[in-house]
Design a protein around this motif. Structure first.
Motif, PDB file in Angstrom:
ATOM      1  N   SER A   9       4.951  14.838  -8.826  1.00 21.13           N
ATOM      2  CA  SER A   9       5.356  15.306 -10.163  1.00 21.13           C
ATOM      3  C   SER A   9       6.609  16.173 -10.095  1.00 21.13           C
ATOM      4  O   SER A   9       7.362  16.244 -11.065  1.00 21.13           O
ATOM      5  N   VAL A  10       6.833  16.844  -8.953  1.00 22.85           N
ATOM      6  CA  VAL A  10       8.059  17.648  -8.784  1.00 22.85           C
ATOM      7  C   VAL A  10       9.016  16.959  -7.799  1.00 22.85           C
ATOM      8  O   VAL A  10       9.878  17.584  -7.207  1.00 22.85           O
ATOM      9  N   ARG A  11       8.815  15.673  -7.607  1.00 23.71           N
ATOM     10  CA  ARG A  11       9.690  14.818  -6.779  1.00 23.71           C
ATOM     11  C   ARG A  11       9.743  15.272  -5.323  1.00 23.71           C
ATOM     12  O   ARG A  11      10.783  15.205  -4.688  1.00 23.71           O
ATOM     13  N   GLN A  12       8.582  15.721  -4.837  1.00 22.33           N
ATOM     14  CA  GLN A  12       8.506  16.148  -3.443  1.00 22.33           C
ATOM     15  C   GLN A  12       7.311  15.525  -2.735  1.00 22.33           C
ATOM     16  O   GLN A  12       6.723  16.137  -1.831  1.00 22.33           O
ATOM     17  N   SER A  13       6.937  14.305  -3.146  1.00 21.81           N
ATOM     18  CA  SER A  13       5.830  13.625  -2.459  1.00 21.81           C
ATOM     19  C   SER A  13       6.236  13.253  -1.031  1.00 21.81           C
ATOM     20  O   SER A  13       7.411  13.117  -0.718  1.00 21.81           O
ATOM     21  N   MET A  14       5.250  13.137  -0.175  1.00 21.00           N
ATOM     22  CA  MET A  14       5.426  12.464   1.119  1.00 21.00           C
ATOM     23  C   MET A  14       4.596  11.201   0.997  1.00 21.00           C
ATOM     24  O   MET A  14       3.362  11.277   0.915  1.00 21.00           O
ATOM     25  N   THR A  15       5.251  10.041   0.966  1.00 21.47           N
ATOM     26  CA  THR A  15       4.541   8.787   0.673  1.00 21.47           C
ATOM     27  C   THR A  15       4.617   7.828   1.854  1.00 21.47           C
ATOM     28  O   THR A  15       5.712   7.523   2.342  1.00 21.47           O
ATOM     29  N   GLY A  16       3.471   7.339   2.304  1.00 19.22           N
ATOM     30  CA  GLY A  16       3.409   6.293   3.326  1.00 19.22           C
ATOM     31  C   GLY A  16       3.419   4.929   2.654  1.00 19.22           C
ATOM     32  O   GLY A  16       2.793   4.751   1.603  1.00 19.22           O
ATOM     33  N   LEU A  17       4.122   3.965   3.258  1.00 23.16           N
ATOM     34  CA  LEU A  17       4.247   2.621   2.662  1.00 23.16           C
ATOM     35  C   LEU A  17       3.966   1.534   3.695  1.00 23.16           C
ATOM     36  O   LEU A  17       4.377   1.650   4.858  1.00 23.16           O
ATOM     37  N   ALA A  18       3.291   0.479   3.252  1.00 19.94           N
ATOM     38  CA  ALA A  18       3.101  -0.718   4.083  1.00 19.94           C
ATOM     39  C   ALA A  18       3.031  -1.934   3.146  1.00 19.94           C
ATOM     40  O   ALA A  18       2.680  -1.798   1.973  1.00 19.94           O
ATOM     41  N   ARG A  40       9.949  11.787  -0.449  1.00 20.53           N
ATOM     42  CA  ARG A  40      10.354  11.103   0.783  1.00 20.53           C
ATOM     43  C   ARG A  40       9.307  10.064   1.158  1.00 20.53           C
ATOM     44  O   ARG A  40       8.138  10.213   0.786  1.00 20.53           O
ATOM     45  N   THR A  41       9.751   9.041   1.907  1.00 19.95           N
ATOM     46  CA  THR A  41       8.844   7.946   2.258  1.00 19.95           C
ATOM     47  C   THR A  41       8.894   7.675   3.753  1.00 19.95           C
ATOM     48  O   THR A  41       9.871   8.004   4.421  1.00 19.95           O
ATOM     49  N   GLN A  42       7.837   7.080   4.230  1.00 26.19           N
ATOM     50  CA  GLN A  42       7.831   6.609   5.617  1.00 26.19           C
ATOM     51  C   GLN A  42       7.023   5.323   5.693  1.00 26.19           C
ATOM     52  O   GLN A  42       5.897   5.269   5.189  1.00 26.19           O
ATOM     53  N   ASP A  43       7.612   4.278   6.300  1.00 35.54           N
ATOM     54  CA  ASP A  43       6.854   3.049   6.535  1.00 35.54           C
ATOM     55  C   ASP A  43       5.870   3.306   7.662  1.00 35.54           C
ATOM     56  O   ASP A  43       6.254   3.862   8.706  1.00 35.54           O
ATOM     57  N   ILE A  44       4.608   2.939   7.454  1.00 37.78           N
ATOM     58  CA  ILE A  44       3.582   3.137   8.489  1.00 37.78           C
ATOM     59  C   ILE A  44       2.746   1.869   8.622  1.00 37.78           C
ATOM     60  O   ILE A  44       2.750   1.010   7.739  1.00 37.78           O
ATOM     61  N   GLU A  45       2.034   1.766   9.732  1.00 39.79           N
ATOM     62  CA  GLU A  45       1.128   0.639   9.941  1.00 39.79           C
ATOM     63  C   GLU A  45      -0.097   0.820   9.044  1.00 39.79           C
ATOM     64  O   GLU A  45      -0.519   1.948   8.777  1.00 39.79           O
ATOM     65  N   ASP A  46      -0.678  -0.309   8.631  1.00 42.70           N
ATOM     66  CA  ASP A  46      -1.907  -0.266   7.827  1.00 42.70           C
ATOM     67  C   ASP A  46      -2.976   0.599   8.521  1.00 42.70           C
ATOM     68  O   ASP A  46      -3.677   1.380   7.873  1.00 42.70           O
ATOM     69  N   SER A  47      -3.036   0.498   9.839  1.00 40.92           N
ATOM     70  CA  SER A  47      -4.066   1.209  10.605  1.00 40.92           C
ATOM     71  C   SER A  47      -3.835   2.724  10.662  1.00 40.92           C
ATOM     72  O   SER A  47      -4.722   3.471  11.063  1.00 40.92           O
ATOM     73  N   GLN A  48      -2.646   3.180  10.247  1.00 41.26           N
ATOM     74  CA  GLN A  48      -2.336   4.615  10.329  1.00 41.26           C
ATOM     75  C   GLN A  48      -2.621   5.371   9.025  1.00 41.26           C
ATOM     76  O   GLN A  48      -2.430   6.593   8.967  1.00 41.26           O
ATOM     77  N   ARG A 108       0.864  -1.173   0.000  1.00 41.96           N
ATOM     78  CA  ARG A 108       0.000   0.000   0.000  1.00 41.96           C
ATOM     79  C   ARG A 108       0.894   1.214   0.000  1.00 41.96           C
ATOM     80  O   ARG A 108       1.858   1.283   0.784  1.00 41.96           O
ATOM     81  N   ALA A 109       0.597   2.179  -0.858  1.00 43.14           N
ATOM     82  CA  ALA A 109       1.360   3.427  -0.875  1.00 43.14           C
ATOM     83  C   ALA A 109       0.368   4.579  -0.864  1.00 43.14           C
ATOM     84  O   ALA A 109      -0.679   4.493  -1.507  1.00 43.14           O
ATOM     85  N   LEU A 110       0.681   5.625  -0.123  1.00 40.50           N
ATOM     86  CA  LEU A 110      -0.183   6.815  -0.135  1.00 40.50           C
ATOM     87  C   LEU A 110       0.699   8.018  -0.444  1.00 40.50           C
ATOM     88  O   LEU A 110       1.328   8.582   0.445  1.00 40.50           O
ATOM     89  N   PRO A 111       0.818   8.334  -1.766  1.00 44.41           N
ATOM     90  CA  PRO A 111       1.652   9.455  -2.188  1.00 44.41           C
ATOM     91  C   PRO A 111       0.827  10.752  -2.223  1.00 44.41           C
ATOM     92  O   PRO A 111      -0.332  10.749  -1.805  1.00 44.41           O
ATOM     93  N   ASN A 112       1.428  11.841  -2.698  1.00 48.39           N
ATOM     94  CA  ASN A 112       0.621  13.037  -2.974  1.00 48.39           C
ATOM     95  C   ASN A 112       1.036  13.661  -4.302  1.00 48.39           C
ATOM     96  O   ASN A 112       2.011  13.228  -4.918  1.00 48.39           O
ATOM     97  N   VAL A 113       0.284  14.680  -4.726  1.00 51.34           N
ATOM     98  CA  VAL A 113       0.483  15.220  -6.087  1.00 51.34           C
ATOM     99  C   VAL A 113       1.827  15.903  -6.275  1.00 51.34           C
ATOM    100  O   VAL A 113       2.230  16.139  -7.419  1.00 51.34           O
TER     101      VAL A 113
END
Ligand SMILES: NC(=O)C1=CN([C@@H]2O[C@H](COP(=O)(O)OP(=O)(O)OC[C@H]3O[C@@H](n4cnc5c(N)ncnc54)[C@H](OP(=O)(O)O)[C@@H]3O)[C@@H](O)[C@H]2O)C=CC1
Ligand SMILES: O=C(O)[C@@H]1CCC=N1
Length: 280
Positions: A138-147, A169-177, A130-135
């Motif tokens: 496109s300029v390589r400045q997403s904050m993306t959560g990963l599980a 940038r990325t951060q591993d997070i729990e599914d529940s978060q 699961r990944a939750l990026p943001n728009v």
């Protein structure tokens, strides 16, 4: 001080597929290409084929005529699912057999759909992330959560992580978060655009041209965010450095507080979290 993400090294990266080339996946692909990824290593499919073909003409990516062809082309690589949450179950059903046969690694970017739910729609051996990026991808400045589910190997995790590190940038997070993460990282670009627009309108009210006001407010917000990322001070302490005793900033901060600024942000974020939970 760093704002530039690590480029994705294409020679060793597997082929990446995107199903659904809407706002979010097109932002990711644009970011990947800006990071140096060879567009020919990317393949896309979309319900409305003409949209995928237009995008491919502009960017040089490949197009698959349908989702099954895309899975076969990607094989054991990464397939990112970029359809709306309400369309995800039907898509998972459509690609279930081909994804298992091809040993593809599925990455859903849908808001609100948990790894547990995604797994219920797939074969039990299916690797799913699961990944939750943001728009800002496109300029390589997403904050993306990963599980990841337990079928995703260490090597596949690294590939997925590299892919999203190439666009921010990325951060591993729990599914529940994810609901909370999505509100403050996925939705917040819109909140920030609303804030910038409000700053800009206030300036227009005081005689500045809208174009100038937009540029000035946007650079000021960008600079503040960059400073916060690179400072050892908390954002609250940084705010205090701007608020001179008896000065102009504290006058504005107090008026915003009395007008419900912080309460409005808290309520807005909570509404986004609640809506995310309803989607699941
Ligand atoms: N927008 C954002 O900022 C963010 C979005 N997300 C998530 O990303 C996902 C996509 O959102 P967004 O890009 O905004 O949505 P869009 O509506 O812009 O894009 C969805 C795309 O999926 C295509 N599609 C729908 N069904 C299928 C199918 N069965 N096969 C192939 N393609 C299909 C649509 O095709 P067609 O051209 O026919 O409509 C459309 O291009 C959502 O799940 C959302 O929760 C996550 C983080 C941020
Ligand atoms: O508004 C939405 O549902 C998507 C998810 C996060 C940002 N946009």
């Amino acid at each position: 001080m760093t704002t530039v993400a690590t480029p994705l090294t294409t020679p060793t990266a597997p082929t990446i597929g995107f199903i659904g080339i809407g706002h979010m996946c097109s932002s990711i692909v644009e970011g990947l290409i800006a990071s140096g990824t060879d567009p020919r290593t990317i393949i896309i499919s979309n319900r409305t084929l003409a949209k995928a073909e237009d995008f491919a003409t502009r960017t040089g990516v490949q197009v698959a005529e349908n989702n099954t062809d895309l899975i076969h082309a990607v094989g054991s690589g990464i397939v990112i699912l970029g359809v709306k949450p309400q369309q995800m179950e039907a898509l998972m059903e459509e690609i279930r057999e081909s994804a298992t046969q091809a040993s593809s690694i599925i990455v859903s970017i849908a808001a609100g759909i948990s790894l547990i739910t995604l797994a219920q729609w797939a074969h039990s051996s299916q690797p799913i992330a699961r990944a939750l990026p943001n728009v800002a991808a496109s300029v390589r400045q997403s904050m993306t959560g990963l599980a990841y589910n337990s079928n995703v190997t260490e090597q596949a995790r690294n590939h997925i992580s590299q892919l999203f590190t190439a666009i921010g940038r990325t951060q591993d997070i729990e599914d529940s978060q994810f609901s909370t993460f999505s509100a403050i990282a996925g939705c917040s670009p819109a909140f920030t655009f609303e804030f910038i627009d409000s700053l800009s309108r206030a300036a227009v009210k005081n005689g500045l041209a809208k174009k100038d006001a937009n540029f000035i407010a946007t650079q000021a917000v960008f600079g503040s965010a960059l400073l916060a990322l690179n400072s050892e001070l908390s954002v609250a302490d940084l705010s205090n450095t701007v608020q001179s005793p008896g000065g102009t900033t504290i006058a504005g901060v107090v008026e915003m507080e009395e007008s419900g600024f912080r309460a409005a942000v808290l309520r807005g974020v909570q509404a986004s979290i609640n809506r995310d939970k309803e989607l699941g």
